[in-house]
Write a protein that holds these residues in place. Structure first.
Motif, PDB file in Angstrom:
ATOM      1  N   ASP A 127      -4.707   8.171   1.829  1.00 26.57           N
ATOM      2  CA  ASP A 127      -3.742   8.042   0.743  1.00 26.57           C
ATOM      3  C   ASP A 127      -4.207   8.799  -0.504  1.00 26.57           C
ATOM      4  O   ASP A 127      -5.348   9.264  -0.571  1.00 26.57           O
ATOM      5  CB  ASP A 127      -3.525   6.560   0.419  1.00 26.57           C
ATOM      6  CG  ASP A 127      -3.069   5.763   1.628  1.00 26.57           C
ATOM      7  OD1 ASP A 127      -2.188   6.264   2.350  1.00 26.57           O
ATOM      8  OD2 ASP A 127      -3.599   4.662   1.861  1.00 26.57           O
ATOM      9  N   ASN A 149      -5.297  -1.375  -1.847  1.00 27.00           N
ATOM     10  CA  ASN A 149      -5.228  -1.358  -0.387  1.00 27.00           C
ATOM     11  C   ASN A 149      -5.161   0.050   0.193  1.00 27.00           C
ATOM     12  O   ASN A 149      -5.049   0.221   1.408  1.00 27.00           O
ATOM     13  CB  ASN A 149      -4.004  -2.157   0.091  1.00 27.00           C
ATOM     14  CG  ASN A 149      -4.096  -3.614  -0.264  1.00 27.00           C
ATOM     15  OD1 ASN A 149      -5.147  -4.238  -0.131  1.00 27.00           O
ATOM     16  ND2 ASN A 149      -3.000  -4.189  -0.740  1.00 27.00           N
ATOM     17  N   GLN A 150      -5.233   1.050  -0.666  1.00 26.18           N
ATOM     18  CA  GLN A 150      -5.137   2.430  -0.174  1.00 26.18           C
ATOM     19  C   GLN A 150      -6.384   2.817   0.628  1.00 26.18           C
ATOM     20  O   GLN A 150      -7.480   2.293   0.392  1.00 26.18           O
ATOM     21  CB  GLN A 150      -4.940   3.397  -1.339  1.00 26.18           C
ATOM     22  CG  GLN A 150      -3.555   3.331  -1.971  1.00 26.18           C
ATOM     23  CD  GLN A 150      -3.320   4.460  -2.948  1.00 26.18           C
ATOM     24  OE1 GLN A 150      -3.997   4.577  -3.966  1.00 26.18           O
ATOM     25  NE2 GLN A 150      -2.353   5.325  -2.642  1.00 26.18           N
ATOM     26  N   THR A 184      -3.652   0.566  -6.165  1.00 23.96           N
ATOM     27  CA  THR A 184      -4.492   1.349  -5.245  1.00 23.96           C
ATOM     28  C   THR A 184      -5.449   0.492  -4.430  1.00 23.96           C
ATOM     29  O   THR A 184      -6.216   1.024  -3.627  1.00 23.96           O
ATOM     30  CB  THR A 184      -5.290   2.415  -6.026  1.00 23.96           C
ATOM     31  OG1 THR A 184      -5.963   3.274  -5.097  1.00 23.96           O
ATOM     32  CG2 THR A 184      -6.312   1.803  -6.963  1.00 23.96           C
ATOM     33  N   LYS A 232       0.842  -1.198   0.000  1.00 23.18           N
ATOM     34  CA  LYS A 232       0.000   0.000   0.000  1.00 23.18           C
ATOM     35  C   LYS A 232       0.878   1.249   0.000  1.00 23.18           C
ATOM     36  O   LYS A 232       1.402   1.655   1.038  1.00 23.18           O
ATOM     37  CB  LYS A 232      -0.914   0.023   1.225  1.00 23.18           C
ATOM     38  CG  LYS A 232      -1.884   1.219   1.248  1.00 23.18           C
ATOM     39  CD  LYS A 232      -2.700   1.251   2.524  1.00 23.18           C
ATOM     40  CE  LYS A 232      -1.906   1.782   3.694  1.00 23.18           C
ATOM     41  NZ  LYS A 232      -1.559   3.233   3.543  1.00 23.18           N
TER      42      LYS A 232
END
Length: 449
Positions: free
Chosen positions: A218, A213-214, A211, A180
Protein backbone atom coordinates in the motif's frame (compact mmCIF):
# COMPACT_ATOMS: atom_id res chain seq x y z
CA UNK A 1 -20.41 -5.95 -2.77
CA UNK A 2 -19.05 -8.84 -0.76
CA UNK A 3 -21.88 -10.75 0.87
CA UNK A 4 -20.13 -11.33 4.18
CA UNK A 5 -21.63 -13.48 6.94
CA UNK A 6 -19.79 -11.69 9.77
CA UNK A 7 -22.95 -10.08 11.13
CA UNK A 8 -25.50 -12.75 10.35
CA UNK A 9 -27.77 -13.39 13.37
CA UNK A 10 -25.75 -10.93 15.47
CA UNK A 11 -27.49 -8.39 17.73
CA UNK A 12 -26.20 -4.96 16.72
CA UNK A 13 -27.06 -1.53 18.09
CA UNK A 14 -26.80 1.47 15.75
CA UNK A 15 -26.52 4.68 17.78
CA UNK A 16 -27.44 7.91 15.99
CA UNK A 17 -29.19 8.20 12.67
CA UNK A 18 -28.73 10.92 10.05
CA UNK A 19 -27.51 9.60 6.69
CA UNK A 20 -24.75 7.32 7.98
CA UNK A 21 -26.91 5.70 10.68
CA UNK A 22 -29.73 4.94 8.26
CA UNK A 23 -27.33 3.48 5.68
CA UNK A 24 -25.54 1.34 8.28
CA UNK A 25 -28.84 0.05 9.68
CA UNK A 26 -30.18 -0.96 6.28
CA UNK A 27 -26.90 -2.63 5.30
CA UNK A 28 -26.68 -4.63 8.53
CA UNK A 29 -30.33 -5.66 8.14
CA UNK A 30 -29.51 -6.82 4.60
CA UNK A 31 -26.53 -8.81 5.98
CA UNK A 32 -28.83 -10.72 8.32
CA UNK A 33 -28.17 -8.91 11.60
CA UNK A 34 -30.79 -8.25 14.29
CA UNK A 35 -30.60 -4.47 14.27
CA UNK A 36 -31.80 -2.02 16.91
CA UNK A 37 -31.54 1.69 16.17
CA UNK A 38 -31.27 4.34 18.89
CA UNK A 39 -31.67 8.07 18.16
CA UNK A 40 -32.19 11.08 20.44
CA UNK A 41 -34.92 12.65 18.29
CA UNK A 42 -38.49 11.58 19.26
CA UNK A 43 -40.12 9.11 16.88
CA UNK A 44 -42.94 11.51 15.99
CA UNK A 45 -40.34 13.98 14.61
CA UNK A 46 -38.01 11.35 13.20
CA UNK A 47 -38.71 10.45 9.56
CA UNK A 48 -35.52 8.38 9.29
CA UNK A 49 -36.51 6.23 12.26
CA UNK A 50 -40.04 5.82 10.91
CA UNK A 51 -38.65 4.60 7.58
CA UNK A 52 -36.55 1.99 9.39
CA UNK A 53 -39.61 0.76 11.31
CA UNK A 54 -41.24 0.12 7.95
CA UNK A 55 -38.27 -2.14 7.10
CA UNK A 56 -38.85 -4.21 10.24
CA UNK A 57 -35.94 -2.71 12.19
CA UNK A 58 -36.42 -2.09 15.92
CA UNK A 59 -36.24 1.60 16.84
CA UNK A 60 -35.73 3.28 20.25
CA UNK A 61 -36.08 7.07 20.09
CA UNK A 62 -36.12 10.14 22.33
CA UNK A 63 -32.91 9.57 24.33
CA UNK A 64 -29.85 7.32 24.60
CA UNK A 65 -30.81 5.03 27.53
CA UNK A 66 -27.88 3.11 29.02
CA UNK A 67 -30.35 0.34 29.88
CA UNK A 68 -30.31 -0.66 26.21
CA UNK A 69 -26.97 -2.33 26.83
CA UNK A 70 -28.74 -4.99 28.92
CA UNK A 71 -30.18 -6.47 25.71
CA UNK A 72 -26.99 -8.38 24.86
CA UNK A 73 -25.63 -6.56 21.83
CA UNK A 74 -22.41 -7.84 20.26
CA UNK A 75 -21.47 -4.67 18.37
CA UNK A 76 -22.18 -0.93 18.44
CA UNK A 77 -22.15 1.11 15.22
CA UNK A 78 -21.87 4.77 16.21
CA UNK A 79 -22.73 7.87 14.22
CA UNK A 80 -19.44 9.81 13.98
CA UNK A 81 -21.01 12.93 15.47
CA UNK A 82 -21.82 11.25 18.77
CA UNK A 83 -18.89 11.73 21.17
CA UNK A 84 -17.32 8.90 23.13
CA UNK A 85 -18.32 10.75 26.31
CA UNK A 86 -21.96 9.83 25.58
CA UNK A 87 -23.10 7.65 28.51
CA UNK A 88 -24.39 4.88 26.25
CA UNK A 89 -21.12 4.72 24.32
CA UNK A 90 -19.06 4.92 27.53
CA UNK A 91 -21.08 2.04 28.98
CA UNK A 92 -20.58 -0.07 25.86
CA UNK A 93 -16.82 0.44 25.91
CA UNK A 94 -16.63 -0.37 29.62
CA UNK A 95 -18.40 -3.66 28.82
CA UNK A 96 -15.78 -4.39 26.17
CA UNK A 97 -18.19 -4.07 23.27
CA UNK A 98 -16.56 -3.05 19.97
CA UNK A 99 -17.68 0.41 18.79
CA UNK A 100 -17.21 1.08 15.09
CA UNK A 101 -18.30 3.66 12.50
CA UNK A 102 -19.91 2.88 9.16
CA UNK A 103 -16.68 3.30 7.16
CA UNK A 104 -15.55 0.03 8.74
CA UNK A 105 -18.65 -1.65 7.30
CA UNK A 106 -17.92 -0.04 3.93
CA UNK A 107 -14.43 -1.54 3.88
CA UNK A 108 -15.60 -5.00 4.90
CA UNK A 109 -18.13 -5.26 2.06
CA UNK A 110 -16.20 -3.34 -0.60
CA UNK A 111 -14.86 -5.07 -3.68
CA UNK A 112 -13.28 -1.90 -5.04
CA UNK A 113 -9.88 -0.27 -4.58
CA UNK A 114 -10.14 2.33 -1.82
CA UNK A 115 -8.33 5.65 -1.46
CA UNK A 116 -8.71 7.13 2.05
CA UNK A 117 -8.10 10.86 2.50
CA UNK A 118 -7.83 12.59 5.87
CA UNK A 119 -6.13 15.57 7.51
CA UNK A 120 -7.15 18.68 9.42
CA UNK A 121 -7.70 20.87 6.36
CA UNK A 122 -7.94 20.24 2.64
CA UNK A 123 -9.69 16.85 2.78
CA UNK A 124 -12.67 17.85 0.66
CA UNK A 125 -10.65 19.68 -1.97
CA UNK A 126 -8.14 16.82 -2.22
CA UNK A 127 -10.86 14.17 -2.38
CA UNK A 128 -12.70 16.07 -5.11
CA UNK A 129 -9.53 16.62 -7.13
CA UNK A 130 -8.57 12.92 -6.99
CA UNK A 131 -12.07 11.93 -8.08
CA UNK A 132 -12.01 14.36 -11.02
CA UNK A 133 -8.52 13.27 -12.10
CA UNK A 134 -9.36 9.56 -12.11
CA UNK A 135 -12.65 10.30 -13.87
CA UNK A 136 -10.83 12.42 -16.48
CA UNK A 137 -8.60 9.41 -17.11
CA UNK A 138 -11.81 7.53 -17.99
CA UNK A 139 -11.53 5.12 -15.08
CA UNK A 140 -14.67 4.15 -13.09
CA UNK A 141 -14.59 6.02 -9.77
CA UNK A 142 -16.89 6.93 -6.87
CA UNK A 143 -16.56 9.65 -4.22
CA UNK A 144 -17.83 8.96 -0.69
CA UNK A 145 -17.40 9.44 3.04
CA UNK A 146 -17.30 12.66 5.02
CA UNK A 147 -17.81 14.58 1.77
CA UNK A 148 -21.54 13.83 1.85
CA UNK A 149 -22.20 10.38 0.34
CA UNK A 150 -22.24 7.56 2.88
CA UNK A 151 -19.37 5.15 2.23
CA UNK A 152 -21.25 1.94 3.03
CA UNK A 153 -23.96 2.94 0.53
CA UNK A 154 -21.41 3.48 -2.23
CA UNK A 155 -19.54 0.27 -1.35
CA UNK A 156 -22.68 -1.75 -2.08
CA UNK A 157 -22.63 -0.73 -5.74
CA UNK A 158 -18.90 -0.25 -6.45
CA UNK A 159 -17.39 -3.12 -8.39
CA UNK A 160 -13.93 -4.68 -8.24
CA UNK A 161 -12.86 -2.64 -11.27
CA UNK A 162 -13.93 0.63 -9.59
CA UNK A 163 -12.11 3.02 -7.26
CA UNK A 164 -13.69 4.57 -4.17
CA UNK A 165 -12.20 7.90 -3.06
CA UNK A 166 -13.26 8.32 0.58
CA UNK A 167 -12.93 11.46 2.70
CA UNK A 168 -12.36 10.46 6.32
CA UNK A 169 -12.78 12.52 9.49
CA UNK A 170 -11.02 11.79 12.77
CA UNK A 171 -14.45 10.91 14.18
CA UNK A 172 -14.84 8.16 11.58
CA UNK A 173 -11.28 6.89 11.94
CA UNK A 174 -11.65 6.39 15.69
CA UNK A 175 -14.13 3.66 14.83
CA UNK A 176 -12.09 1.39 12.56
CA UNK A 177 -10.60 -2.04 13.22
CA UNK A 178 -9.73 -3.60 9.86
CA UNK A 179 -10.23 -0.63 7.51
CA UNK A 180 -7.30 -0.46 5.07
CA UNK A 181 -7.12 1.79 2.02
CA UNK A 182 -4.74 0.84 -0.78
CA UNK A 183 -3.75 4.50 -0.93
CA UNK A 184 -3.97 6.73 2.16
CA UNK A 185 -3.49 10.50 2.22
CA UNK A 186 -2.85 12.75 5.23
CA UNK A 187 -2.97 16.35 4.02
CA UNK A 188 -1.79 17.98 7.27
CA UNK A 189 -2.26 17.93 11.05
CA UNK A 190 -3.15 20.94 13.18
CA UNK A 191 -5.14 21.46 16.36
CA UNK A 192 -8.84 20.85 15.73
CA UNK A 193 -11.89 19.19 17.26
CA UNK A 194 -10.30 19.23 20.71
CA UNK A 195 -13.79 19.64 22.17
CA UNK A 196 -14.53 16.12 20.81
CA UNK A 197 -11.19 14.43 21.38
CA UNK A 198 -9.84 14.08 24.91
CA UNK A 199 -6.44 15.44 23.82
CA UNK A 200 -4.40 16.51 20.83
CA UNK A 201 -2.58 13.19 21.02
CA UNK A 202 -5.87 11.33 20.65
CA UNK A 203 -6.78 13.52 17.66
CA UNK A 204 -3.46 12.88 15.89
CA UNK A 205 -3.68 9.17 16.68
CA UNK A 206 -7.14 9.09 15.08
CA UNK A 207 -5.87 10.76 11.91
CA UNK A 208 -2.83 8.51 11.55
CA UNK A 209 -5.03 5.44 12.07
CA UNK A 210 -5.75 5.69 8.33
CA UNK A 211 -2.44 3.85 7.78
CA UNK A 212 -2.41 1.50 10.78
CA UNK A 213 -3.51 -1.57 8.78
CA UNK A 214 -1.65 -0.82 5.56
CA UNK A 215 0.97 -3.26 4.27
CA UNK A 216 4.07 -3.02 2.12
CA UNK A 217 1.86 -3.19 -0.98
CA UNK A 218 0.00 0.00 0.00
CA UNK A 219 0.91 3.70 -0.23
CA UNK A 220 0.81 6.54 2.29
CA UNK A 221 0.90 10.07 0.83
CA UNK A 222 1.95 12.48 3.57
CA UNK A 223 2.92 16.14 4.07
CA UNK A 224 6.72 16.25 4.32
CA UNK A 225 6.61 19.87 5.48
CA UNK A 226 5.31 18.74 8.87
CA UNK A 227 8.11 17.01 10.84
CA UNK A 228 5.72 15.99 13.62
CA UNK A 229 3.41 14.28 11.15
CA UNK A 230 6.29 12.48 9.47
CA UNK A 231 7.39 11.26 12.89
CA UNK A 232 3.87 10.15 13.86
CA UNK A 233 3.51 7.95 10.76
CA UNK A 234 6.93 6.33 11.10
CA UNK A 235 5.22 3.14 12.29
CA UNK A 236 3.54 2.55 8.91
CA UNK A 237 4.40 -0.46 6.78
CA UNK A 238 3.15 1.32 3.66
CA UNK A 239 5.38 2.88 1.02
CA UNK A 240 5.61 6.57 1.95
CA UNK A 241 5.12 9.13 -0.84
CA UNK A 242 6.02 12.55 0.60
CA UNK A 243 4.90 15.89 -0.83
CA UNK A 244 6.31 19.33 -0.15
CA UNK A 245 5.74 22.92 -1.23
CA UNK A 246 9.03 24.01 0.40
CA UNK A 247 11.70 21.56 -0.71
CA UNK A 248 12.56 19.01 -3.36
CA UNK A 249 11.55 15.49 -2.33
CA UNK A 250 12.86 13.35 -5.16
CA UNK A 251 10.80 10.32 -4.10
CA UNK A 252 7.52 12.27 -4.06
CA UNK A 253 5.74 15.46 -5.12
CA UNK A 254 7.29 18.92 -5.13
CA UNK A 255 7.43 22.28 -6.91
CA UNK A 256 10.62 23.67 -8.41
CA UNK A 257 10.95 26.87 -10.46
CA UNK A 258 7.23 27.02 -11.14
CA UNK A 259 6.84 23.39 -12.19
CA UNK A 260 5.06 20.59 -10.30
CA UNK A 261 6.96 17.29 -10.34
CA UNK A 262 6.09 13.70 -9.42
CA UNK A 263 9.28 11.77 -8.69
CA UNK A 264 11.20 14.02 -11.08
CA UNK A 265 8.59 13.78 -13.84
CA UNK A 266 7.19 17.14 -14.96
CA UNK A 267 3.40 17.28 -14.53
CA UNK A 268 2.27 20.90 -14.95
CA UNK A 269 3.47 24.50 -14.73
CA UNK A 270 1.92 26.15 -11.66
CA UNK A 271 0.80 29.15 -13.75
CA UNK A 272 -1.63 26.78 -15.51
CA UNK A 273 -3.34 25.86 -12.21
CA UNK A 274 -6.47 27.96 -11.62
CA UNK A 275 -7.27 27.04 -7.99
CA UNK A 276 -6.12 29.99 -5.83
CA UNK A 277 -4.15 29.94 -2.58
CA UNK A 278 -0.85 28.55 -1.32
CA UNK A 279 -2.72 26.10 0.92
CA UNK A 280 -4.37 24.59 -2.14
CA UNK A 281 -0.97 23.78 -3.64
CA UNK A 282 -0.54 21.24 -0.82
CA UNK A 283 -3.92 19.73 -1.69
CA UNK A 284 -2.99 19.61 -5.36
CA UNK A 285 0.31 17.81 -4.68
CA UNK A 286 -1.46 15.22 -2.53
CA UNK A 287 -4.15 14.73 -5.14
CA UNK A 288 -1.69 14.34 -8.02
CA UNK A 289 0.15 11.68 -6.05
CA UNK A 290 -3.04 9.68 -5.44
CA UNK A 291 -4.16 10.06 -9.04
CA UNK A 292 -0.78 8.98 -10.45
CA UNK A 293 -0.67 5.94 -8.16
CA UNK A 294 -4.19 5.09 -9.39
CA UNK A 295 -3.04 5.12 -13.01
CA UNK A 296 -4.34 8.51 -14.14
CA UNK A 297 -2.33 9.95 -17.03
CA UNK A 298 -0.70 13.38 -17.01
CA UNK A 299 -3.11 14.81 -19.59
CA UNK A 300 -6.10 13.93 -17.41
CA UNK A 301 -4.42 15.48 -14.37
CA UNK A 302 -3.51 18.66 -16.27
CA UNK A 303 -7.02 19.06 -17.67
CA UNK A 304 -8.47 19.02 -14.15
CA UNK A 305 -5.91 21.42 -12.68
CA UNK A 306 -6.44 23.87 -15.56
CA UNK A 307 -10.21 24.04 -14.94
CA UNK A 308 -10.94 23.21 -11.29
CA UNK A 309 -11.90 26.36 -9.36
CA UNK A 310 -12.74 24.81 -5.98
CA UNK A 311 -15.39 22.89 -4.10
CA UNK A 312 -18.62 24.29 -2.74
CA UNK A 313 -18.17 26.13 0.56
CA UNK A 314 -14.35 26.06 0.34
CA UNK A 315 -13.03 29.42 -0.95
CA UNK A 316 -15.78 29.11 -3.57
CA UNK A 317 -16.22 32.01 -5.96
CA UNK A 318 -19.90 32.92 -5.89
CA UNK A 319 -20.41 36.09 -7.91
CA UNK A 320 -19.00 39.43 -9.00
CA UNK A 321 -21.36 42.34 -8.23
CA UNK A 322 -20.51 46.00 -8.86
CA UNK A 323 -16.86 44.96 -9.35
CA UNK A 324 -16.85 43.26 -5.92
CA UNK A 325 -16.05 39.52 -5.73
CA UNK A 326 -17.86 37.35 -3.18
CA UNK A 327 -16.32 34.10 -1.89
CA UNK A 328 -17.98 31.41 0.22
CA UNK A 329 -15.59 29.68 2.63
CA UNK A 330 -18.23 28.42 5.06
CA UNK A 331 -16.26 25.18 5.51
CA UNK A 332 -13.63 27.19 7.41
CA UNK A 333 -14.66 26.01 10.86
CA UNK A 334 -11.32 26.79 12.52
CA UNK A 335 -8.77 29.60 12.46
CA UNK A 336 -6.28 27.62 10.39
CA UNK A 337 -8.71 27.35 7.50
CA UNK A 338 -9.53 31.06 7.74
CA UNK A 339 -5.80 31.92 7.73
CA UNK A 340 -5.42 29.97 4.49
CA UNK A 341 -8.39 31.75 2.93
CA UNK A 342 -7.11 35.20 3.94
CA UNK A 343 -3.67 34.35 2.55
CA UNK A 344 -5.22 33.63 -0.85
CA UNK A 345 -6.30 37.26 -1.38
CA UNK A 346 -4.15 40.38 -1.65
CA UNK A 347 -6.94 42.91 -2.34
CA UNK A 348 -8.93 44.86 0.30
CA UNK A 349 -11.13 42.31 2.02
CA UNK A 350 -14.34 42.44 4.04
CA UNK A 351 -14.28 39.41 6.35
CA UNK A 352 -17.55 37.83 7.50
CA UNK A 353 -16.89 35.61 10.51
CA UNK A 354 -18.22 34.09 13.72
CA UNK A 355 -20.22 31.10 14.94
CA UNK A 356 -20.11 28.49 17.67
CA UNK A 357 -18.10 29.47 20.76
CA UNK A 358 -15.76 26.63 21.69
CA UNK A 359 -13.94 28.75 24.25
CA UNK A 360 -10.85 29.45 22.15
CA UNK A 361 -9.20 32.77 21.33
CA UNK A 362 -8.96 34.12 17.80
CA UNK A 363 -5.85 36.25 18.29
CA UNK A 364 -3.80 33.94 16.07
CA UNK A 365 -5.73 35.43 13.12
CA UNK A 366 -4.33 38.93 13.73
CA UNK A 367 -1.16 38.58 11.55
CA UNK A 368 -3.38 37.46 8.64
CA UNK A 369 -5.70 40.49 8.71
CA UNK A 370 -3.37 42.94 6.94
CA UNK A 371 -5.68 43.20 3.91
CA UNK A 372 -8.93 43.20 5.92
CA UNK A 373 -10.54 46.65 5.76
CA UNK A 374 -13.70 45.63 7.62
CA UNK A 375 -14.89 42.79 9.81
CA UNK A 376 -18.55 41.81 10.12
CA UNK A 377 -19.20 39.29 12.89
CA UNK A 378 -22.21 37.16 13.85
CA UNK A 379 -23.15 34.27 16.12
CA UNK A 380 -21.93 33.34 19.61
CA UNK A 381 -18.37 34.52 18.95
CA UNK A 382 -19.32 37.86 17.37
CA UNK A 383 -17.99 40.03 20.19
CA UNK A 384 -14.82 37.93 20.52
CA UNK A 385 -14.18 38.42 16.82
CA UNK A 386 -14.71 42.17 17.02
CA UNK A 387 -12.45 42.46 20.07
CA UNK A 388 -9.75 40.62 18.12
CA UNK A 389 -10.33 42.89 15.11
CA UNK A 390 -9.89 45.95 17.32
CA UNK A 391 -6.54 44.58 18.52
CA UNK A 392 -5.57 44.19 14.86
CA UNK A 393 -6.33 47.85 14.21
CA UNK A 394 -9.33 47.30 11.92
CA UNK A 395 -11.39 50.51 11.95
CA UNK A 396 -14.64 49.16 10.55
CA UNK A 397 -16.10 46.58 12.97
CA UNK A 398 -19.76 45.60 12.70
CA UNK A 399 -21.86 43.16 14.70
CA UNK A 400 -24.89 41.56 13.06
CA UNK A 401 -27.19 38.73 14.07
CA UNK A 402 -26.76 36.37 11.14
CA UNK A 403 -24.92 35.45 7.95
CA UNK A 404 -27.92 36.75 6.03
CA UNK A 405 -27.55 40.21 7.59
CA UNK A 406 -23.79 40.19 7.03
CA UNK A 407 -24.21 40.09 3.25
CA UNK A 408 -26.33 43.23 3.24
CA UNK A 409 -23.87 45.01 5.52
CA UNK A 410 -20.91 43.97 3.35
CA UNK A 411 -22.60 45.12 0.14
CA UNK A 412 -23.04 48.61 1.63
CA UNK A 413 -19.39 48.80 2.71
CA UNK A 414 -17.75 47.31 -0.38
CA UNK A 415 -15.95 49.39 -2.98
CA UNK A 416 -15.03 48.33 -6.54
CA UNK A 417 -12.13 45.88 -6.45
CA UNK A 418 -12.90 44.61 -2.94
CA UNK A 419 -13.23 40.98 -1.84
CA UNK A 420 -16.10 39.88 0.41
CA UNK A 421 -15.07 36.66 2.12
CA UNK A 422 -17.27 34.47 4.30
CA UNK A 423 -14.69 32.53 6.32
CA UNK A 424 -16.21 32.06 9.79
CA UNK A 425 -13.30 30.39 11.66
CA UNK A 426 -16.02 28.70 13.74
CA UNK A 427 -18.42 25.80 13.49
CA UNK A 428 -21.97 26.65 12.43
CA UNK A 429 -23.91 24.81 15.13
CA UNK A 430 -24.90 27.86 17.16
CA UNK A 431 -27.27 28.94 14.36
CA UNK A 432 -27.19 26.29 11.60
CA UNK A 433 -27.17 22.47 11.52
CA UNK A 434 -24.22 22.35 9.10
CA UNK A 435 -21.65 24.60 7.46
CA UNK A 436 -23.34 23.74 4.14
CA UNK A 437 -26.60 25.36 5.28
CA UNK A 438 -24.65 28.43 6.43
CA UNK A 439 -22.86 28.66 3.08
CA UNK A 440 -26.06 28.18 1.08
CA UNK A 441 -27.69 31.08 2.94
CA UNK A 442 -24.68 33.24 2.03
CA UNK A 443 -24.86 32.21 -1.63
CA UNK A 444 -28.60 32.92 -1.79
CA UNK A 445 -28.18 36.38 -0.29
CA UNK A 446 -25.27 37.25 -2.59
CA UNK A 447 -27.28 36.19 -5.63
CA UNK A 448 -30.14 38.45 -4.51
CA UNK A 449 -27.98 41.57 -4.62
Amino acid sequence: MKHITTYQNKKILVVGLAKSGVAASLLLHRLGAFVTVNDWKPLSENKEAQSLLDEGIKVVCGSHPVELLEEGFELIVKNPGIPYTNELIKGAREMGLPVITEVELAYLISESTMIGITGTNGKTTTTTLVHHMIEAAKQPVYMAGNIGTVACEVAQKAKASDTMVVELSSFQLMGINEFKPSIAVITNIYDAHLDYHSSRDEYVKAKTAVTKNQTEKDFLIVNADQPELMDRVSFTKAQIIPFSTKKIVSDGLYVSEGVLYFKGEEIIHTEEIVLPGAHNLENILAAVAAAKLSGADNQAIRSVLATFTGVRHRTQFVREWNDVKFYNDSKATNTLATKSALDAFQKPTILLCGGLDRGNSFDDLIPYLKNVKSMIAFGQTAQKMLDMGEKAGIKSLIKVHSVKESVGAASELASPGDIVLLSPACASWDQHPTFEVRGDIFIDEVNKL
